[in-house]
Structure formats: C-alpha cells, structure tokens
Design a protein around this motif. Structure first.
Motif, PDB file in Angstrom:
ATOM      1  N   TYR B 234      -2.071  -2.394  -1.421  1.00  0.00           N
ATOM      2  CA  TYR B 234      -2.566  -0.914  -0.653  1.00  0.00           C
ATOM      3  C   TYR B 234      -3.969  -0.547  -1.035  1.00  0.00           C
ATOM      4  O   TYR B 234      -4.328   0.269  -0.256  1.00  0.00           O
ATOM      5  CB  TYR B 234      -1.389   0.066  -1.289  1.00  0.00           C
ATOM      6  CG  TYR B 234      -0.041   0.280  -0.527  1.00  0.00           C
ATOM      7  CD1 TYR B 234       0.048  -0.580   0.192  1.00  0.00           C
ATOM      8  CD2 TYR B 234       0.461   1.337  -0.773  1.00  0.00           C
ATOM      9  CE1 TYR B 234       1.480  -0.709   1.333  1.00  0.00           C
ATOM     10  CE2 TYR B 234       1.786   1.628   0.101  1.00  0.00           C
ATOM     11  CZ  TYR B 234       2.168   0.613   1.069  1.00  0.00           C
ATOM     12  OH  TYR B 234       3.243   0.680   1.846  1.00  0.00           O
ATOM     13  N   GLY B 246      -0.006   4.259   2.748  1.00  0.00           N
ATOM     14  CA  GLY B 246       0.471   4.669   1.277  1.00  0.00           C
ATOM     15  C   GLY B 246       1.461   5.894   1.037  1.00  0.00           C
ATOM     16  O   GLY B 246       2.313   5.942   0.686  1.00  0.00           O
ATOM     17  N   ALA B 247       0.797   6.910   2.080  1.00  0.00           N
ATOM     18  CA  ALA B 247       1.883   8.047   2.166  1.00  0.00           C
ATOM     19  C   ALA B 247       3.102   8.010   2.791  1.00  0.00           C
ATOM     20  O   ALA B 247       4.199   8.648   2.525  1.00  0.00           O
ATOM     21  CB  ALA B 247       1.015   9.175   2.659  1.00  0.00           C
ATOM     22  N   THR B 250       6.184   3.726   2.624  1.00  0.00           N
ATOM     23  CA  THR B 250       7.360   3.750   1.557  1.00  0.00           C
ATOM     24  C   THR B 250       8.439   4.648   1.610  1.00  0.00           C
ATOM     25  O   THR B 250       9.718   4.353   1.605  1.00  0.00           O
ATOM     26  CB  THR B 250       6.698   3.623   0.226  1.00  0.00           C
ATOM     27  OG1 THR B 250       5.863   4.662   0.233  1.00  0.00           O
ATOM     28  CG2 THR B 250       6.094   2.380  -0.213  1.00  0.00           C
ATOM     29  N   LYS B 251       7.931   5.789   2.398  1.00  0.00           N
ATOM     30  CA  LYS B 251       8.852   6.987   2.751  1.00  0.00           C
ATOM     31  C   LYS B 251       9.585   6.871   3.895  1.00  0.00           C
ATOM     32  O   LYS B 251      10.658   7.166   3.978  1.00  0.00           O
ATOM     33  CB  LYS B 251       8.105   8.186   2.835  1.00  0.00           C
ATOM     34  CG  LYS B 251       7.937   9.007   1.588  1.00  0.00           C
ATOM     35  CD  LYS B 251       6.660   8.127   0.750  1.00  0.00           C
ATOM     36  CE  LYS B 251       6.283   8.956  -0.336  1.00  0.00           C
ATOM     37  NZ  LYS B 251       5.079   8.089  -0.835  1.00  0.00           N
ATOM     38  N   SER B 302      -1.478   3.590  -6.108  1.00  0.00           N
ATOM     39  CA  SER B 302      -0.090   2.987  -5.595  1.00  0.00           C
ATOM     40  C   SER B 302       0.902   2.604  -6.560  1.00  0.00           C
ATOM     41  O   SER B 302       1.992   2.721  -5.954  1.00  0.00           O
ATOM     42  CB  SER B 302      -1.087   1.489  -5.286  1.00  0.00           C
ATOM     43  OG  SER B 302      -1.922   1.388  -4.577  1.00  0.00           O
ATOM     44  N   SER B 304       1.472   4.930  -8.784  1.00  0.00           N
ATOM     45  CA  SER B 304       2.251   6.330  -9.094  1.00  0.00           C
ATOM     46  C   SER B 304       3.175   6.550  -7.788  1.00  0.00           C
ATOM     47  O   SER B 304       4.154   6.961  -7.640  1.00  0.00           O
ATOM     48  CB  SER B 304       1.087   7.216  -8.769  1.00  0.00           C
ATOM     49  OG  SER B 304       1.803   8.668  -8.172  1.00  0.00           O
ATOM     50  N   ILE B 305       2.927   5.806  -6.536  1.00  0.00           N
ATOM     51  CA  ILE B 305       3.879   5.835  -5.414  1.00  0.00           C
ATOM     52  C   ILE B 305       5.210   5.360  -5.859  1.00  0.00           C
ATOM     53  O   ILE B 305       6.017   5.956  -5.697  1.00  0.00           O
ATOM     54  CB  ILE B 305       3.361   5.237  -3.897  1.00  0.00           C
ATOM     55  CG1 ILE B 305       2.060   5.581  -3.443  1.00  0.00           C
ATOM     56  CG2 ILE B 305       4.428   4.694  -3.092  1.00  0.00           C
ATOM     57  CD1 ILE B 305       1.469   4.598  -2.462  1.00  0.00           C
ATOM     58  N   GLN B 308       7.289   7.586  -7.965  1.00  0.00           N
ATOM     59  CA  GLN B 308       7.992   8.790  -7.227  1.00  0.00           C
ATOM     60  C   GLN B 308       8.975   8.149  -6.245  1.00  0.00           C
ATOM     61  O   GLN B 308       9.838   8.791  -6.072  1.00  0.00           O
ATOM     62  CB  GLN B 308       6.814   9.313  -6.625  1.00  0.00           C
ATOM     63  CG  GLN B 308       5.474   9.654  -7.191  1.00  0.00           C
ATOM     64  CD  GLN B 308       5.960  11.052  -8.109  1.00  0.00           C
ATOM     65  OE1 GLN B 308       6.485  11.976  -7.623  1.00  0.00           O
ATOM     66  NE2 GLN B 308       5.395  11.125  -9.195  1.00  0.00           N
ATOM     67  N   ILE B 309       8.994   6.998  -5.938  1.00  0.00           N
ATOM     68  CA  ILE B 309       9.962   6.371  -5.039  1.00  0.00           C
ATOM     69  C   ILE B 309      11.326   6.423  -5.961  1.00  0.00           C
ATOM     70  O   ILE B 309      12.320   6.824  -5.477  1.00  0.00           O
ATOM     71  CB  ILE B 309       9.532   5.081  -4.583  1.00  0.00           C
ATOM     72  CG1 ILE B 309       8.503   5.093  -3.755  1.00  0.00           C
ATOM     73  CG2 ILE B 309      10.721   4.157  -4.112  1.00  0.00           C
ATOM     74  CD1 ILE B 309       9.130   5.463  -2.243  1.00  0.00           C
ATOM     75  N   ASN B 334       5.824  14.903  -1.400  1.00  0.00           N
ATOM     76  CA  ASN B 334       5.273  13.770  -1.704  1.00  0.00           C
ATOM     77  C   ASN B 334       4.312  12.902  -0.526  1.00  0.00           C
ATOM     78  O   ASN B 334       3.456  12.501  -1.198  1.00  0.00           O
ATOM     79  CB  ASN B 334       6.430  12.480  -2.302  1.00  0.00           C
ATOM     80  CG  ASN B 334       6.160  11.626  -3.474  1.00  0.00           C
ATOM     81  OD1 ASN B 334       5.354  10.803  -3.224  1.00  0.00           O
ATOM     82  ND2 ASN B 334       6.324  12.443  -4.621  1.00  0.00           N
ATOM     83  N   LYS B 338       0.743  12.689  -1.905  1.00  0.00           N
ATOM     84  CA  LYS B 338       0.210  11.422  -2.062  1.00  0.00           C
ATOM     85  C   LYS B 338      -1.049  11.209  -1.199  1.00  0.00           C
ATOM     86  O   LYS B 338      -1.999  10.546  -1.571  1.00  0.00           O
ATOM     87  CB  LYS B 338       1.401  10.350  -2.070  1.00  0.00           C
ATOM     88  CG  LYS B 338       1.925   9.790  -2.923  1.00  0.00           C
ATOM     89  CD  LYS B 338       1.188   8.847  -3.971  1.00  0.00           C
ATOM     90  CE  LYS B 338       1.254   9.606  -5.370  1.00  0.00           C
ATOM     91  NZ  LYS B 338       2.667   9.642  -5.840  1.00  0.00           N
TER      92      LYS B 338
END
Lengths: 114, 498
Positions: B234, B246-247, B250-251, B302, B304-305, B308-309, B334, B338
C-alpha cells in the motif's frame, strides 16, 4: 467417468497452491493459471454435470420435460475464464516489467530494503 | 423511476473512465472528465441516500429478468451510504492526484483507471447477486493492480507481485465458495439465498461455504494471518492511489462480510463467533504494534488500517442489530479518517519529498495549517469525545458489553492505547520536533489545500452531524438485522418465514 473429475480438481488445487508458494515469479503465474482451472472445474463439477445434453430447450417446446444441462454454471465459468485470462495477461506483463526493471524474476532477490 | 439514481451513480464513473481511455485525449481533459464524473456521482449518491432513507430499499432487476433468475441491483440504507462515502473520499483523492501524480503516470491514464476503481467499488456495494459481486470485485482488483504498479519503480513492482498473488488466491476461494453455494442452494441471488439457506441440509456444506467466503473476504480486508500483503504494497504507489486504495479496498471486504453474515449466513455467526474474535483480537494487536514499529509514514498508516479492521470484524460477529449499526458508522468514520490521514501526511510527504519520520520534522512551524489538519483527524482516529471516532468505538463497545463479550472488548480498549501511541509518534516526529536540516519553506499548491480542507471538513462534519448520521446507521443496522425489507424488495411478495 465423472468420478475422475473431483480428483482432477484436487490435483489442480494442490499443484496450483504449491506453485504459488514458489519463489520464482514465472512459477507463481503458472500456479495462478492452475488455480483458475481448478476453480472453474470445481464450479462445473459441483453444479452437477449432465452428459450429452444441450444447455437449451427447443423453441417450440411447451415445457422443460427432457433432461437438459444447466446453462447457469456454464455462463459462470465462461465469465470466470475471461476474467482469469485478463488477470493472467496482466501478470505476464508485470513479469516482463519486473525482468526489464530489476533484471530478475526471483522474488528472493526482491527483498524489501526500506 | 427512482431506480435510475442507482444507475446514475454507477454510470458517472463508468462514462468518465471510458471517455478518459479514448485515444488522443489530453491529460487536461482526462482530469476534467474524471472530476465531472466524481461530482456527478456525488450528486446521484446523495439523492440516492435521501430517497432510500424514505422508502427503505430500492431495487431493480438488470436486463428485466425476474429475481432470482436475473441480476438484482439493490440499494438499501447501507449500500447507499457506502456509495456516498466512496464519492466523498474520491473527490479529495482526485484533486490530490491532479497535483501529485507524476507526469509519466498521468500519460499512462492514471485518472481513467482511478474512475474504474471507483466503479468497481460502488458496484460491489450495490449488487444483490453473489456472482455479480465477484465480477465487480475483479473490476476493482484489476484497476487497483494497475494503479499500484503505475510508475514502474522497483518497490512498486515488488509490492504489486505480492498483492496480485494473494488476490488471485482470494478470488479463487471466493469462486469456490460461490460453487458450493450454487451446488447446495441452486441460486446466487442474495435475497433468494437468505430465504432458502436456513432450510438446506446438510448444514455442514452451508458452514463450509460460509468459511470459504469468510477467508476470501478476510484476505481482502487484511485480517490477522493473511494481512502481510497490505503493508508491503500500500505504501508504494502515488499518494492519490494510496489514499483511495487504503481507505476503501479493505472496507469493501468488511462490507461484503457484513452483508453476507447478516443476510445469508446469520445462523453461522453463533459457532464462528469465538474463533473470529480471536482472529479479530490478533488483527487489532498486530496492526497496532506493527504501526508503532514503522518509520515510513505511509507504511505506519497501512498497519493502522489493519488494526482498525480488527474492530470492524469484531463488530460484524457480535451480530446484534446495534452492533451492525455501530459497524456501519465505524466504517464511514474509518473510510474518511484513514483517507484524511493518507491525504494529509501525503501532502506533507509529497511537498517536502520525505515520507521518513526520522528525517522529518518542523511541519507545525513551516506549514501550521497541515499540522492543525493532522491534529483534528488524528484525534478523531484515536476517539476523543466530540470527534467521530468516539461515537464509532462507543457504539461497538456498548454493543459488545450488552452481549457480554467482555474479553474481546477489553482487548479493543487496550488497543486504543496503541492508537494514541502511534498517533503521537507521527505528531512528534513528523510535525513537532525540530528538523535536522531546515528546508526553505515553499508555498503549498492550492490543489493540496483544497484537497486537505475538503477531507478535513468531511471528517468534522460527520462529528458535528453525528446525531442524524448515527440514527441513519442504527436504522441501517436494524434493516440488516431484520432483512425482510431487503428480501421483499428484491423478490416481491413471497412467503417469508424467518
């Protein structure tokens, strides 16, 4: 003969995953291809194969009386093949760029230095 | 005719992408068209949210084939909100890209590919068909491969190889999951599956397909044992691409997990819960510790993502209506926060040409505006009360306490301390301490200022309007929990026995 197919699927999955764990990028691409085949064949097998029947019914037929092959998994597999083809094309171009830029396709020589 | 709003939200990035790919179109026009596409998508998706909030669910059948045979496109409260947030984050990322994407990357059609990424993401949010979701995923992934590698530097190529390999594996698992699902249920329509899955024997096969989907989405969302691809890929591309990837990417994994396990696999939550909590705990902790160890600021965020996941996966598997609502608010918070962190540190990094914390410093003195921005967004991430992070975490934790999941809640609380630590680390090293080499101050390009202000404004707004947004999210969570509305909207008036 359908009994052979599950074993073929298993074999393809095994060899695909094995190749993907290799450190050579070319073998990883081959692994991706095998995994793709395995996935498609799996879809084909699990949605019940009908032998020797078309996936459509005659236009003048009143109802679906005869045995006919399920067209749905065929459509799914076709889509999945096309997508897999695109991803593999991208991977091969990436391999070429790796080789031109860095001069190697061996992932061990691509260790992170930052 | 309200359904046309859904089509509008999908067509805007699609048309902008197609026009941008035409031969001989100048970079200037690519920029204009993609900006227009993003703004038009923003308008359509805001209207969609307003409309969906009135009626609950909007749906239509693509190609006119009745559900469950055709492909259903469904916008419930959750989907509509996610599409809106996607367009909100796309706007500042795009403006940032106008300034920071290097010339050679622009020539290679950065902006059209960016639009296709947005299209793939919004499509995944809006589809009501499992196989169609697979197709949207692939659109999204192929665009993200191209964005990651565009620029062709050595580290980008390295990062992309890992990203490509793990995603091919995850797509295959997803496909196998679809195969099992079709084999046992004979359908790939989510609403139809929600009806038929609870009655299917043997239960083992249903559980098997649930595990396939969990692993496939888990790889995409970067949960504990399978997150190593994320920090190594990332941080490599241009900041605009890092921001959007990145934002959002993953979400999308979390969104699909939420959708599948609320609508189709709700029965499976009970046996998977404790196993998933262990995974979520490890995800939170290893992400937080990993972030503390980093010195590259993009790499730090990265990790930090990932941390939070872990919270979101925990929320999905608490499995009550309140928890679903809290996860939805946390997702929105998030994505924006992010994105904002990547944008602000990206602006600093691109402008001072330094992403290394050790070499950085003194930003608070030279660019006080950016320091203020970072402070607001960072405090929001940590969860200081008036800001959005607090409401997100509060919702998740209270949902956990009500269902008496004490051990995972205590870990989640403890990991918050790690969040403060790495937030402070970036603040001290990058913004506050005196720089080793004093650099001459150059004025910030106005596009950077617009991009930063837009995203910080949206972070402040979701805190100021926390009340209506939380109400909306709670309602969305209840819709997910009850699912009758969704099924009725897609299948018409069928007999619902839940």
């Amino acid at each position: 003969m359908e009994i052979v197919l599950p074993f073929v699927v298993g074999f393809l999955f095994t060899s695909g995953v094995y190749l993907m764990m290799h450190r050579n990028f070319i073998k990883i691409i081959l692994g991706m291809a095998l995994l793709g085949y395995a996935g498609n064949l799996f879809l084909f097998v699990i949605s019940r194969i009908t032998l020797g029947q078309p996936a459509f019914i005659p236009s003048d037929a009143e109802k679906m009386g005869e045995v006919y092959a399920d067209p749905f998994p065929q459509a799914l597999i076709l889509t999945a093949i096309v997508i897999g083809f695109g991803v593999q094309a991208f991977a091969i171009i990436l391999l070429k760029r790796t080789y031109i830029n860095i001069g190697t396709a061996n992932l061990d020589e691509l260790k992170d230095e930052d | 005719m309200k359904e046309n709003l859904i089509i509008g939200a999908l067509l805007s990035p699609f048309v902008a992408g197609i026009i941008g790919l035409l031969p001989n179109i100048s970079v200037q026009w690519q920029k204009r068209v993609s900006l227009l596409g993003t703004i038009s998508m923003m308008i359509f998706s805001s209207l969609l949210v307003i409309e969906v909030d009135k009626v609950g669910v909007l749906s239509f059948q693509a190609g006119g084939w009745e559900a469950p045979y055709g492909i259903s496109i469904v916008a419930d409260r959750l989907s509509a909100l996610m599409v809106l947030v996607t367009s909100i984050i796309a706007f500042p990322a795009l403006i940032l890209g106008f300034e920071s994407v290097h010339k050679d990357r622009k020539v290679a059609k950065f902006f059209p590919i960016f639009m296709f990424l947005i299209l793939g993401i919004s499509g995944s949010f809006l589809t009501g068909d499992v196989f169609n979701l697979f197709v949207w995923f692939e659109i999204m992934l192929i665009s993200s491969f191209v964005l990651l590698v565009m620029g062709n530097s050595k580290k980008q190529v390295k990062g992309t190889i890992k990203y490509l390999a793990i995603n091919v594996l995850s797509s295959t698992l997803f496909l196998v999951g679809i195969g099992v699902l079709y084999g046992i249920a004979g359908s790939v329509n989510m609403a139809h599956l929600a009806l038929v899955l609870p009655e299917i024997e043997p239960k083992g096969l249903v559980a098997l397909s649930a595990v396939f989907f969990f692993v496939a989405f888990g790889i995409k969302a970067a949960i504990f044992p399978v997150y190593f691809w994320l920090p190594s890929s990332y941080h490599t591309p241009s900041t605009a691409a890092t921001t959007i990837i990145g934002a959002l990417l993953t979400k999308v994994g979390i969104y699909t997990m939420l959708r599948f396990f609320s609508l189709m696999y709700y029965d499976q939550i009970s046996w998977m819960q404790q196993i998933v909590f262990v995974i979520a705990a490890f995800t939170m902790i290893s992400g937080g510790l990993g972030a503390l160890a980093q010195t590259n600021v993009k790499k730090l965020f990265s990790f930090s993502i990932i941390s939070q996941i872990g919270y979101m996966v925990m929320g999905v598997f608490i499995g009550t209506a309140a928890a679903f609502g809290a996860v939805i608010y946390f997702l929105v918070h998030n994505i924006l926060v992010k994105g904002a962190l990547f944008i602000i540190t990206g602006i600093v990094g691109e402008h001072t040409r330094n992403f290394d914390l050790k070499k950085g410093g003194g930003i608070a003195k030279t660019y006080p505006l950016l320091a203020v921005f970072y402070l607001i967004v960072g405090l929001s991430l940590v969860g200081i009360p008036p800001l959005s992070g607090f409401w997100g975490k509060f919702g998740l934790l209270s949902a956990g306490i009500i269902t008496e999941q004490y051990w995972i809640i205590s870990i989640a609380l403890a990991v918050s301390v790690l969040t403060i630590l790495y937030f402070l680390k970036v603040w001290n090293e990058y913004f506050w301490k005196a720089p080793k080499v004093t650099k001459t101050k150059r004025p910030l390009p106005y596009k950077f200022v617009i991009s930063g202000s837009a995203i910080v404004l949206s972070v402040i707004l979701i805190a100021v309007f926390a009340d209506p947004i939380i109400n909306y999210c709670v309602q969305a969570g209840e819709d997910l929990f009850n699912k009758n509305l969704y099924i009725k909207s897609v299948l018409g008036d069928v007999e619902i026995s839940i």
